[in-house]
Design an enzyme around this catalytic site. Structure first.
Site, short mmCIF file in Angstrom:
data_model
loop_
_atom_site.label_atom_id
_atom_site.label_comp_id
_atom_site.label_asym_id
_atom_site.label_seq_id
_atom_site.Cartn_x
_atom_site.Cartn_y
_atom_site.Cartn_z
N GLY A 272 0.83 -1.21 0.00
CA GLY A 272 0.00 0.00 0.00
C GLY A 272 0.86 1.25 0.00
N GLY B 92 -6.94 -5.34 1.89
CA GLY B 92 -7.10 -5.85 0.53
C GLY B 92 -7.51 -4.78 -0.47
N GLU C 49 -0.50 -10.88 2.76
CA GLU C 49 -0.46 -10.02 3.95
C GLU C 49 -0.89 -10.81 5.19
OE1 GLU C 49 -1.23 -5.61 2.09
OE2 GLU C 49 -2.93 -6.69 2.91
O1 5RP Z 1 -4.46 -4.09 2.46
C1 5RP Z 1 -3.75 -3.41 1.77
C2 5RP Z 1 -3.34 -3.78 0.40
O2 5RP Z 1 -4.19 -4.74 -0.11
C3 5RP Z 1 -3.23 -2.11 2.27
O3 5RP Z 1 -2.51 -2.33 3.44
C4 5RP Z 1 -4.41 -1.21 2.53
O4 5RP Z 1 -5.17 -1.12 1.33
C5 5RP Z 1 -3.97 0.16 2.99
O5 5RP Z 1 -3.34 0.82 1.94
P1 5RP Z 1 -2.86 2.33 2.07
O6 5RP Z 1 -1.72 2.34 3.01
O7 5RP Z 1 -2.48 2.70 0.67
O8 5RP Z 1 -4.03 3.14 2.57
#
Ligand code: 5RP
Length: 272
Positions: A32, A103, A111
């Site tokens: 992310g 996700g 993850e």
């Molecule tokens: O689960 C994830 C990826 O699938 C990420 O950790 C989640 O979407 C948070 O992302 P960001 O830090 O860009 O807000």
């Protein structure tokens, strides 16, 4: 830099300062936009990382590790029995009990593997992700599914009460359905807000009350649909609980760090 990005960076810096171990051997790195600041904060510590192995949760995560000059070791290359000292990751939403939805960035299976292999799973986010209940601001649950079973899973999710679940497309619609690092599809399944344990303690007994689900029950119901690889709800035991039960770690973070609009960082620790 926008205030949201500043908030992510502040949360990451504090989380790393509080949880990055001395002489770290194995560190999980999530996916992310927020995790970028975690890697930045690890580098800024200025510690010797030459003996540390960083376990990615997907392609983006591995690139991040490698581009920072750190050593990436894929999850399936970790020696058997190895426990990660700590794993850091972002989240799409986190509730009062530190259950998470993850996700949104199209990674969740790896993850979850990495989080559960760590002694401590630490969540890092900005204040938009902090809600009392899941599905308050973030409206759907990402679910990783085998492509061959996708339509069947969609039907089963609708039977469970999801409103218009859809297979996630690439941002360029010409490229069709998005594929995960496992070459699976993602289904985004909207559900009404979920109960948390505090609600149950307050008198509501069980699940599905008025169409509202309890977190663990919904996660389990989705997971048991044939064709589902993993559900983007991280719930249940935290690291120490899982260790006490004879396992390694839990999918629920032991602590979550939120960068707030005023520049402060709010920390929530899981009730064990
Ligand atoms: O689960 C994830 C990826 O699938 C990420 O950790 C989640 O979407 C948070 O992302 P960001 O830090 O860009 O807000």
């Amino acid at each position: 830099m926008s205030s949201v990005e500043e908030a992510k960076r502040a949360a990451a810096t504090t989380a790393v300062a509080n949880h990055y171990p001395k002489n770290a051997q194995w560190v999980g790195i999530g996916s992310g936009t927020t995790i970028v600041y975690v890697v930045e904060a690890i580098k800024a510590l200025g510690v010797d990382t030459s003996a540390t192995r960083y376990v990615p949760t997907g392609y983006q995560s591995r690139q991040l590790i490698v581009n920072a000059g750190l050593t990436a070791v894929e999850f399936d290359a970790i020696p058997r029995g190895t426990v990660l000292d700590v794993a850091f990751d972002g989240a799409d939403e986190v509730d009062d009990e530190l259950n998470c939805i993850k996700g949104g960035g199209a990674c969740l299976f790896q993850e979850k593997l990495v989080a559960m292999q760590a002694k401590e799973f630490i969540c890092v986010a900005d204040s938009r992700k902090l809600q009392s209940r899941l599905l308050t601001n973030w409206k759907y649950i990402p679910i990783e599914v085998a492509p061959i079973a996708a339509f069947r899973v969609l039907r089963k999710l609708t039977e469970l009460g999801s409103i218009n679940p859809t297979i996630r497309s690439n941002s360029n619609p010409k490229e069709g359905n998005l594929k995960t690092d496992q070459d699976f599809f993602l289904i985004d399944a909207p559900f009404p807000p979920m109960l948390i344990q505090a609600d149950l303690d307050g008198g509501l007994n069980g699940t599905g009350t008025g169409g509202v689900w309890e977190v663990a029950r919904l996660a389990r119901e989705i997971k048991q649909i044939a064709g589902v690889l993993e559900v983007g709800i991280f719930y249940g035991q935290t690291g120490p609980q899982a260790t006490a039960a004879g396992g390694v770690g839990g999918q629920r973070p032991v602590a979550a760090y939120f960068g707030m609009p005023d520049g402060s960082v709010s920390v929530r620790n899981a009730i064990q």
